[in-house]
Design an enzyme around this catalytic site. Structure first.
Site, PDB file in Angstrom:
ATOM      1  N   ASP A   1      34.583  38.042  55.777  1.00 23.23           N
ATOM      2  CA  ASP A   1      35.360  39.286  55.887  1.00 23.23           C
ATOM      3  C   ASP A   1      34.685  40.284  56.817  1.00 23.23           C
ATOM      4  O   ASP A   1      35.281  41.312  57.146  1.00 23.23           O
ATOM      5  CB  ASP A   1      35.582  39.910  54.500  1.00 23.23           C
ATOM      6  CG  ASP A   1      34.283  40.070  53.723  1.00 23.23           C
ATOM      7  OD1 ASP A   1      33.600  39.058  53.516  1.00 23.23           O
ATOM      8  OD2 ASP A   1      33.954  41.208  53.348  1.00 23.23           O
TER       9      ASP A   1
ATOM     10  N   ASP B   1      31.387  45.968  60.654  1.00 21.43           N
ATOM     11  CA  ASP B   1      30.898  46.201  59.286  1.00 21.43           C
ATOM     12  C   ASP B   1      29.380  46.254  59.202  1.00 21.43           C
ATOM     13  O   ASP B   1      28.712  45.364  58.677  1.00 21.43           O
ATOM     14  CB  ASP B   1      31.475  45.159  58.307  1.00 21.43           C
ATOM     15  CG  ASP B   1      32.858  45.584  57.823  1.00 21.43           C
ATOM     16  OD1 ASP B   1      33.426  46.522  58.418  1.00 21.43           O
ATOM     17  OD2 ASP B   1      33.353  44.993  56.862  1.00 21.43           O
TER      18      ASP B   1
HETATM   19  P1  AMP Z   1      31.528  45.701  52.841  1.00 26.19           P
HETATM   20  O1  AMP Z   1      30.268  45.403  52.103  1.00 26.19           O
HETATM   21  O2  AMP Z   1      31.598  47.104  53.360  1.00 26.19           O
HETATM   22  O3  AMP Z   1      31.838  44.702  53.891  1.00 26.19           O
HETATM   23  O4  AMP Z   1      32.684  45.617  51.743  1.00 26.19           O
HETATM   24  C1  AMP Z   1      33.032  44.469  51.036  1.00 26.19           C
HETATM   25  C2  AMP Z   1      34.276  44.731  50.233  1.00 26.19           C
HETATM   26  O5  AMP Z   1      34.030  45.714  49.224  1.00 26.19           O
HETATM   27  C3  AMP Z   1      35.444  45.273  51.045  1.00 26.19           C
HETATM   28  O6  AMP Z   1      36.630  44.782  50.497  1.00 26.19           O
HETATM   29  C4  AMP Z   1      35.328  46.761  50.841  1.00 26.19           C
HETATM   30  O7  AMP Z   1      36.553  47.413  51.044  1.00 26.19           O
HETATM   31  C5  AMP Z   1      34.875  46.849  49.402  1.00 26.19           C
HETATM   32  N1  AMP Z   1      34.127  48.087  49.126  1.00 26.19           N
HETATM   33  C6  AMP Z   1      32.879  48.380  49.525  1.00 26.19           C
HETATM   34  N2  AMP Z   1      32.509  49.605  49.074  1.00 26.19           N
HETATM   35  C7  AMP Z   1      33.564  50.113  48.397  1.00 26.19           C
HETATM   36  C8  AMP Z   1      33.811  51.329  47.714  1.00 26.19           C
HETATM   37  N3  AMP Z   1      32.901  52.312  47.639  1.00 26.19           N
HETATM   38  N4  AMP Z   1      35.023  51.494  47.147  1.00 26.19           N
HETATM   39  C9  AMP Z   1      35.958  50.522  47.202  1.00 26.19           C
HETATM   40  N5  AMP Z   1      35.777  49.366  47.822  1.00 26.19           N
HETATM   41  C10 AMP Z   1      34.597  49.137  48.431  1.00 26.19           C
HETATM   42 MG    MG Z   2      33.231  44.393  55.063  1.00 24.05          MG
END
Ligand code: AMP
Ligand code: MG
Length: 488
Positions: A248, A258
């Site tokens: 993702d 990301d």
């Molecule tokens: P990431 O680690 O930023 O790539 O996020 C991985 C997944 O977790 C993605 O679907 C993000 O949208 C979700 N996510 C990360 N942080 C948050 C948050 N604070 N609130 C809601 N969803 C989150």
């Molecule tokens: Mg992500």
């Protein structure tokens, strides 16, 4: 405040996203606007710096023409498949066509919950927002495909992590936010029509030369393979470690996307890991090419139904296309290394010569960035600064003797070589201890002067900038950052 939106993703079928507006915040304050990028996007930087502009960049007001959505996607996280992730804390406001004619997403990250938030709060803390701003813009200045940062605002609200932290919103700009995981979202639902729609959208947007190709979906996979091979080679050539190469977080357009617990290595160490959540070293520096191919294999699986009705035939074709990755990566990486050591031509033995340098660097904990930068100076001068990077300088001397004999076989002059080497070997990278110090000053003291200065220095990474020479220094032992956190 006019945004010249021309939205295309929100015109795709409803299953591709959820319509959701940002959640207003208490007291938005603009911390940083990337003025040149605003101009490139056809936005008025002066207006964006007004309170009205800050309100838009914080998600407090939605500009006319926006069609805010959270994109749906799935993904393998550390090898584990999660059928539904999606934008849990990001909202795509819309797309604009920039001054180069390229369609760009304008997305708010940290702008409140969405139907994909699961248990998250939809918010972002100031530290990770500043980190993404700094590192993504540094990557851009290094010439590496990446999402960009248009703005950072503080929200005037706190987010609760281990402690209460200032909340912030990053405005992120990407040529799109479509990921390997976007395809996986439909593949796991066996929605072949959606995969075809998505693939057609991606081809039109990112691979327009393939429109009308005889086998467009095969060509699409080959295109993504080529861009990822090139991207990961570029990461390795500057010592970048993404840290969370989940599917993702793997962009179909070939941009770095990301930024979480990402980091640049100081001392060269192929097994370097910084991310606190990467306990097994899955996403270690030297594993990145292998992981990129693993992610591309997941993409290929999604595309199989578009290749052929005969499963076996489709698999064989996909394997054939994926088979190109390894050579493409190696060619880009080895060519980049040759440029880094100042070779203009290719000869037998070059790869071994370069590998011997890398091995010596690893053994001697030589600083990755400074060894190559100072090697450029060694082309015109003595080797003092380069050899000083090695715990046992004699190791370098032995290697340098062979290197000097090799470059003597080329007609290019010393200065020409130094200029060429300095154009590919940066003086400045976003060193972890500098990034940490900037975040501490902002979070603890509301002091953004260190952030401003670091962003300014990193905008010209290949210039010597003698006034800022200290920014090139590796950390002192007590400044060393051993762990980075995604901070979500
Ligand atoms: P990431 O680690 O930023 O790539 O996020 C991985 C997944 O977790 C993605 O679907 C993000 O949208 C979700 N996510 C990360 N942080 C948050 C948050 N604070 N609130 C809601 N969803 C989150
Ligand atoms: Mg992500």
């Amino acid at each position: 405040m006019h945004f010249p939106f021309q939205n295309s993703y929100s015109a795709l079928p409803d299953s591709f996203f959820a319509r959701v507006a940002p959640t207003p915040v208490a007291a938005p304050r603009l911390i940083k606007l990337n003025r040149p990028l605003a101009v490139q996007l056809g936005l008025d930087p002066d207006l964006l710096e007004t309170p009205e502009g800050a309100a838009i960049l914080a998600g407090k007001t939605v500009p006319a023409g926006a069609d805010p959505i959270a994109m749906a996607y799935a993904g393998h996280q550390f090898g584990q498949f999660v059928p539904q992730l999606g934008d849990g804390r990001a909202i795509l406001l819309g797309e604009v066509i920039d001054s180069d004619g390229i369609r760009r997403d304008i997305q708010l990250k940290g702008s409140g919950p969405t139907p994909f938030s699961r248990r998250g709060d939809g918010r972002a803390a100031l530290g990770p927002v500043l980190r993404e701003y700094i590192v993504s813009e540094a990557m851009h200045a290094l010439g590496i495909p990446t999402t960009r940062s248009l703005a950072a605002v503080v929200t005037g609200e706190h987010v609760i992590r281990e402690t209460a932290l200032p909340g912030a919103v990053l405005t992120r700009v990407a040529s799109s936010h479509i990921r390997v995981g976007t395809f996986q979202f439909f593949a796991v639902r066996r929605d072949t029509e959606a995969i075809r729609r998505l693939a057609d959208h991606v081809i039109a947007r990112h691979y327009p030369e393939l429109v009308g190709a005889e086998r467009p979906y095969h060509a699409l996979l080959a295109g993504v393979v080529a861009r990822q091979a090139d991207l990961v080679a570029r990461w390795l050539l500057v010592g970048f470690i993404h840290g969370v190469m989940n599917t993702d977080n793997s962009s179909i357009s070939g941009e770095t996307i990301d930024y979480g617990p990402c980091a640049f290595m100081d001392a060269y160490n192929p097994s370097q890991v910084f991310s606190s959540i990467d306990e097994m070293g899955r996403y270690a520096y030297a594993n990145q090419p292998r992981i990129a191919l693993w992610n591309l294999t997941r993409l290929a699986e999604c595309l199989l139904p578009l290749f052929s009705d005969e499963q076996e035939k489709a698999v064989a074709e996909a394997q054939d296309i994926l088979g190109a990755f390894s050579d493409q990566f190696s060619a880009a990486y080895q060519a980049g290394l040759r440029r880094k050591v100042g070779l203009f031509t290719e000869r037998d033995g070059d790869d071994a010569l370069i590998q011997d340098l890398l091995d010596a660097m690893a053994k001697n904990q030589a600083d990755f960035t400074l060894t190559f930068r100072k090697l450029g100076d060694a082309a015109v001068d003595d080797s003092a600064d380069a050899r000083a990077q090695f715990m046992e300088p004699a190791t370098f001397d032995e290697w340098a003797g062979r290197w000097r004999a090799r470059i003597a076989l080329e007609p290019q002059g010393a200065t020409e070589r130094q200029v060429a080497m300095h154009a590919v070997n940066p003086m400045f990278i976003p060193r972890n201890h500098r990034v940490e110090a900037v975040i501490q000053a902002a979070v603890n003291d509301d002091n953004y002067a260190p952030f401003e200065e670091l962003v300014k220095v990193l905008a010209e990474p290949f210039e010597d900038q003698p006034h800022y020479a200290a920014y090139a220094d590796p950390p002192l032992p007590d400044q060393r950052v051993l762990r980075t956190f995604c901070g979500t």
